[in-house]
Design a protein around this motif. Structure first.
Motif, PDB file in Angstrom:
ATOM      1  N   GLU A   1      32.571 -34.652   4.434  1.00 44.24           N
ATOM      2  CA  GLU A   1      33.481 -35.216   5.432  1.00 44.24           C
ATOM      3  C   GLU A   1      33.787 -34.220   6.545  1.00 44.24           C
ATOM      4  O   GLU A   1      33.628 -34.527   7.739  1.00 44.24           O
ATOM      5  N   SER A   2      34.232 -33.025   6.188  1.00 43.23           N
ATOM      6  CA  SER A   2      34.580 -32.034   7.210  1.00 43.23           C
ATOM      7  C   SER A   2      33.340 -31.605   7.991  1.00 43.23           C
ATOM      8  O   SER A   2      33.402 -31.403   9.211  1.00 43.23           O
ATOM      9  N   PHE A   3      32.207 -31.490   7.304  1.00 43.60           N
ATOM     10  CA  PHE A   3      30.962 -31.104   7.972  1.00 43.60           C
ATOM     11  C   PHE A   3      30.601 -32.115   9.047  1.00 43.60           C
ATOM     12  O   PHE A   3      30.254 -31.757  10.177  1.00 43.60           O
ATOM     13  N   PHE A   4      30.701 -33.401   8.718  1.00 43.86           N
ATOM     14  CA  PHE A   4      30.269 -34.427   9.657  1.00 43.86           C
ATOM     15  C   PHE A   4      31.266 -34.605  10.804  1.00 43.86           C
ATOM     16  O   PHE A   4      30.858 -34.833  11.949  1.00 43.86           O
ATOM     17  N   LYS A   5      32.533 -34.511  10.510  1.00 40.02           N
ATOM     18  CA  LYS A   5      33.533 -34.700  11.563  1.00 40.02           C
ATOM     19  C   LYS A   5      33.396 -33.642  12.659  1.00 40.02           C
ATOM     20  O   LYS A   5      33.684 -33.920  13.825  1.00 40.02           O
ATOM     21  N   GLU A   6      32.954 -32.458  12.282  1.00 38.72           N
ATOM     22  CA  GLU A   6      32.740 -31.404  13.280  1.00 38.72           C
ATOM     23  C   GLU A   6      31.578 -31.728  14.219  1.00 38.72           C
ATOM     24  O   GLU A   6      31.465 -31.145  15.302  1.00 38.72           O
ATOM     25  N   ARG A   7      30.723 -32.656  13.807  1.00 38.47           N
ATOM     26  CA  ARG A   7      29.526 -32.976  14.588  1.00 38.47           C
ATOM     27  C   ARG A   7      29.546 -34.395  15.149  1.00 38.47           C
ATOM     28  O   ARG A   7      28.597 -34.799  15.829  1.00 38.47           O
ATOM     29  N   GLU A   8      30.600 -35.123  14.896  1.00 42.48           N
ATOM     30  CA  GLU A   8      30.673 -36.505  15.365  1.00 42.48           C
ATOM     31  C   GLU A   8      30.633 -36.594  16.887  1.00 42.48           C
ATOM     32  O   GLU A   8      29.981 -37.482  17.460  1.00 42.48           O
ATOM     33  N   THR A   9      31.291 -35.679  17.569  1.00 42.67           N
ATOM     34  CA  THR A   9      31.318 -35.688  19.035  1.00 42.67           C
ATOM     35  C   THR A   9      29.918 -35.551  19.616  1.00 42.67           C
ATOM     36  O   THR A   9      29.564 -36.206  20.602  1.00 42.67           O
ATOM     37  N   VAL A  10      29.105 -34.701  18.992  1.00 46.30           N
ATOM     38  CA  VAL A  10      27.726 -34.503  19.453  1.00 46.30           C
ATOM     39  C   VAL A  10      26.943 -35.813  19.356  1.00 46.30           C
ATOM     40  O   VAL A  10      26.220 -36.206  20.282  1.00 46.30           O
ATOM     41  N   LEU A  11      27.107 -36.503  18.254  1.00 45.40           N
ATOM     42  CA  LEU A  11      26.383 -37.755  18.058  1.00 45.40           C
ATOM     43  C   LEU A  11      26.826 -38.817  19.056  1.00 45.40           C
ATOM     44  O   LEU A  11      26.010 -39.551  19.619  1.00 45.40           O
ATOM     45  N   ARG A  12      28.110 -38.916  19.290  1.00 44.94           N
ATOM     46  CA  ARG A  12      28.610 -39.900  20.254  1.00 44.94           C
ATOM     47  C   ARG A  12      28.052 -39.624  21.653  1.00 44.94           C
ATOM     48  O   ARG A  12      27.751 -40.556  22.405  1.00 44.94           O
ATOM     49  N   ARG A  13      27.917 -38.361  21.971  1.00 44.68           N
ATOM     50  CA  ARG A  13      27.407 -37.985  23.283  1.00 44.68           C
ATOM     51  C   ARG A  13      25.911 -38.267  23.411  1.00 44.68           C
ATOM     52  O   ARG A  13      25.422 -38.670  24.470  1.00 44.68           O
ATOM     53  N   GLU A  14      25.164 -38.067  22.342  1.00 41.84           N
ATOM     54  CA  GLU A  14      23.711 -38.179  22.407  1.00 41.84           C
ATOM     55  C   GLU A  14      23.196 -39.615  22.294  1.00 41.84           C
ATOM     56  O   GLU A  14      22.113 -39.921  22.805  1.00 41.84           O
ATOM     57  N   LEU A  15      23.962 -40.478  21.646  1.00 40.63           N
ATOM     58  CA  LEU A  15      23.455 -41.828  21.389  1.00 40.63           C
ATOM     59  C   LEU A  15      23.711 -42.753  22.569  1.00 40.63           C
ATOM     60  O   LEU A  15      24.814 -42.775  23.121  1.00 40.63           O
ATOM     61  N   PRO A  16      22.702 -43.541  22.951  1.00 37.68           N
ATOM     62  CA  PRO A  16      22.846 -44.400  24.128  1.00 37.68           C
ATOM     63  C   PRO A  16      23.657 -45.666  23.886  1.00 37.68           C
ATOM     64  O   PRO A  16      24.245 -46.217  24.808  1.00 37.68           O
ATOM     65  N   GLY A  17      23.689 -46.169  22.661  1.00 34.85           N
ATOM     66  CA  GLY A  17      24.356 -47.426  22.378  1.00 34.85           C
ATOM     67  C   GLY A  17      25.707 -47.248  21.714  1.00 34.85           C
ATOM     68  O   GLY A  17      26.222 -46.141  21.568  1.00 34.85           O
ATOM     69  N   HIS A  18      26.284 -48.366  21.290  1.00 36.17           N
ATOM     70  CA  HIS A  18      27.577 -48.347  20.615  1.00 36.17           C
ATOM     71  C   HIS A  18      27.426 -47.753  19.216  1.00 36.17           C
ATOM     72  O   HIS A  18      26.452 -48.015  18.515  1.00 36.17           O
ATOM     73  N   SER A  19      28.402 -46.950  18.813  1.00 39.23           N
ATOM     74  CA  SER A  19      28.348 -46.306  17.497  1.00 39.23           C
ATOM     75  C   SER A  19      29.669 -46.475  16.767  1.00 39.23           C
ATOM     76  O   SER A  19      30.737 -46.514  17.374  1.00 39.23           O
ATOM     77  N   GLU A  20      29.567 -46.551  15.447  1.00 41.64           N
ATOM     78  CA  GLU A  20      30.756 -46.590  14.591  1.00 41.64           C
ATOM     79  C   GLU A  20      30.549 -45.593  13.461  1.00 41.64           C
ATOM     80  O   GLU A  20      29.440 -45.463  12.919  1.00 41.64           O
ATOM     81  N   PHE A  21      31.618 -44.896  13.087  1.00 34.86           N
ATOM     82  CA  PHE A  21      31.559 -43.898  12.022  1.00 34.86           C
ATOM     83  C   PHE A  21      32.523 -44.317  10.922  1.00 34.86           C
ATOM     84  O   PHE A  21      33.731 -44.410  11.148  1.00 34.86           O
ATOM     85  N   ILE A  22      31.983 -44.572   9.752  1.00 37.65           N
ATOM     86  CA  ILE A  22      32.790 -45.019   8.622  1.00 37.65           C
ATOM     87  C   ILE A  22      32.769 -43.941   7.555  1.00 37.65           C
ATOM     88  O   ILE A  22      31.709 -43.603   7.014  1.00 37.65           O
ATOM     89  N   TYR A  23      33.935 -43.403   7.251  1.00 36.46           N
ATOM     90  CA  TYR A  23      34.054 -42.356   6.238  1.00 36.46           C
ATOM     91  C   TYR A  23      34.453 -43.008   4.911  1.00 36.46           C
ATOM     92  O   TYR A  23      35.554 -43.535   4.765  1.00 36.46           O
ATOM     93  N   ILE A  24      33.522 -42.976   3.972  1.00 34.31           N
ATOM     94  CA  ILE A  24      33.706 -43.645   2.691  1.00 34.31           C
ATOM     95  C   ILE A  24      34.601 -42.808   1.788  1.00 34.31           C
ATOM     96  O   ILE A  24      34.307 -41.648   1.478  1.00 34.31           O
ATOM     97  N   GLN A  25      35.710 -43.398   1.369  1.00 33.24           N
ATOM     98  CA  GLN A  25      36.648 -42.736   0.479  1.00 33.24           C
ATOM     99  C   GLN A  25      36.549 -43.331  -0.920  1.00 33.24           C
ATOM    100  O   GLN A  25      35.860 -44.339  -1.141  1.00 33.24           O
ATOM    101  N   LYS A  26      37.210 -42.718  -1.851  1.00 37.67           N
ATOM    102  CA  LYS A  26      37.194 -43.193  -3.237  1.00 37.67           C
ATOM    103  C   LYS A  26      37.683 -44.633  -3.287  1.00 37.67           C
ATOM    104  O   LYS A  26      38.719 -44.971  -2.724  1.00 37.67           O
ATOM    105  N   GLY A  27      36.946 -45.474  -3.964  1.00 38.12           N
ATOM    106  CA  GLY A  27      37.310 -46.879  -4.080  1.00 38.12           C
ATOM    107  C   GLY A  27      36.592 -47.776  -3.094  1.00 38.12           C
ATOM    108  O   GLY A  27      36.544 -48.998  -3.272  1.00 38.12           O
ATOM    109  N   ASP A  28      36.031 -47.203  -2.029  1.00 31.87           N
ATOM    110  CA  ASP A  28      35.268 -47.991  -1.060  1.00 31.87           C
ATOM    111  C   ASP A  28      33.886 -48.318  -1.629  1.00 31.87           C
ATOM    112  O   ASP A  28      33.314 -47.529  -2.387  1.00 31.87           O
ATOM    113  N   SER A  29      33.342 -49.449  -1.254  1.00 34.08           N
ATOM    114  CA  SER A  29      32.011 -49.853  -1.703  1.00 34.08           C
ATOM    115  C   SER A  29      31.005 -49.638  -0.581  1.00 34.08           C
ATOM    116  O   SER A  29      31.018 -50.360   0.424  1.00 34.08           O
TER     117      SER A  29
END
Length: 249
Positions: free
Chosen positions: A21-49
């Motif tokens: 989680e912490s590793f990816f959140k540090e890099r989420e901004t880079v991905l949003r900047r690089e991707l041309p289309g709409h993006s969504e980031f879902i962080y799966i927590q305990k109990g999520d399917s």
């Protein structure tokens, strides 16, 4: 990548001993900047399917990206098979066998360039009564090792699977295996410690249980460890682990 492409990143926060989680959140901004289309980031927590979320998002997004280990990849794959969505992989787990077997580097920056370059490959999937799998499917010592690795006190991938493998060896007993094929009938019947179907080469990130497997050749391999003494099996396992360590140094 097309401007019409859309991306849903499914990040398993528990991957790699809850460091994903912490590793990816540090890099989420880079991905949003690089991707041309709409993006969504879902962080799966305990109990999520992961399965249910990925299945729902595959109806909305053109790309579903599994961010985690082999378990995450397998659940995302099971969710999107039969849809039009493309699966991407950003390896964040401790083993990452599937990612290695499709040629990823296990380095975020390098793998990101593969992803941004929209480099694709087709792979075989194997259907069982429990769903699809992409890499290996094993029972006996093999399956028990994977189970224990998910509950290991060790965070490091190598120690995690070594500890899990030893525990599985000491607690397992041989069982009766009968292997049949539609063409030739019974090909093996007897006692074994392990039976595994392999579509990929490795398990646990470094253990090559099926070196000749290629996950896009339309074939699968069957690995059987026939009945030998438990002391012999433990000896061979420790020898294998030490050989891997020496090779890595």
């Amino acid at each position: 990548m097309s401007l019409d492409s859309t991306y849903c990143f499914i990040i398993n926060c528990s991957s790699n001993s809850y460091r994903a989680e912490s590793f990816f959140k540090e890099r989420e901004t880079v991905l949003r900047r690089e991707l041309p289309g709409h993006s969504e980031f879902i962080y799966i927590q305990k109990g999520d399917s992961i399965l249910e979320i990925a299945r729902e998002k595959a109806l909305v997004y053109s790309h579903i990206i599994a961010c985690g280990g082999d378990g995450t990849v397998n659940r995302v794959a099971n969710a999107i098979i039969g849809t039009q969505a493309v699966m991407g992989v950003i390896p964040l787990g401790s083993g990452n066998d599937f990612a290695q077997n499709i040629g990823l580097y296990l380095n975020f920056e390098k793998d990101l360039q593969v992803f941004l370059g929209d480099q694709r490959t087709s792979v075989d999937v194997i259907k069982t009564e429990w769903g699809y799998f992409l890499n290996t499917f094993g029972i006996g010592v093999d399956g028990l090792t994977n189970y224990y690795s998910n509950n290991s006190p060790f965070k490091h991938g190598g120690l995690k699977y070594f500890w899990a493998g030893l525990r599985a060896l000491f607690e397992s007993e041989p069982f009766t295996v009968s292997v049949k094929t539609g063409e030739s009938g019974t090909v093996f019947e007897g006692n074994a410690w392990m039976a595994a179907i392999a579509n990929g080469k490795t398990e646990g990130g470094r253990y090559e249980i099926s070196p000749d497997s290629v996950n896009h050749d339309g074939e699968i391999e069957l690995i059987l460890v026939k009945k030998v003494s438990k002391s012999r099996l433990v000896y061979e396992f420790i020898k294998l682990y030490l050989a891997i360590l020496l090779k890595k140094v």
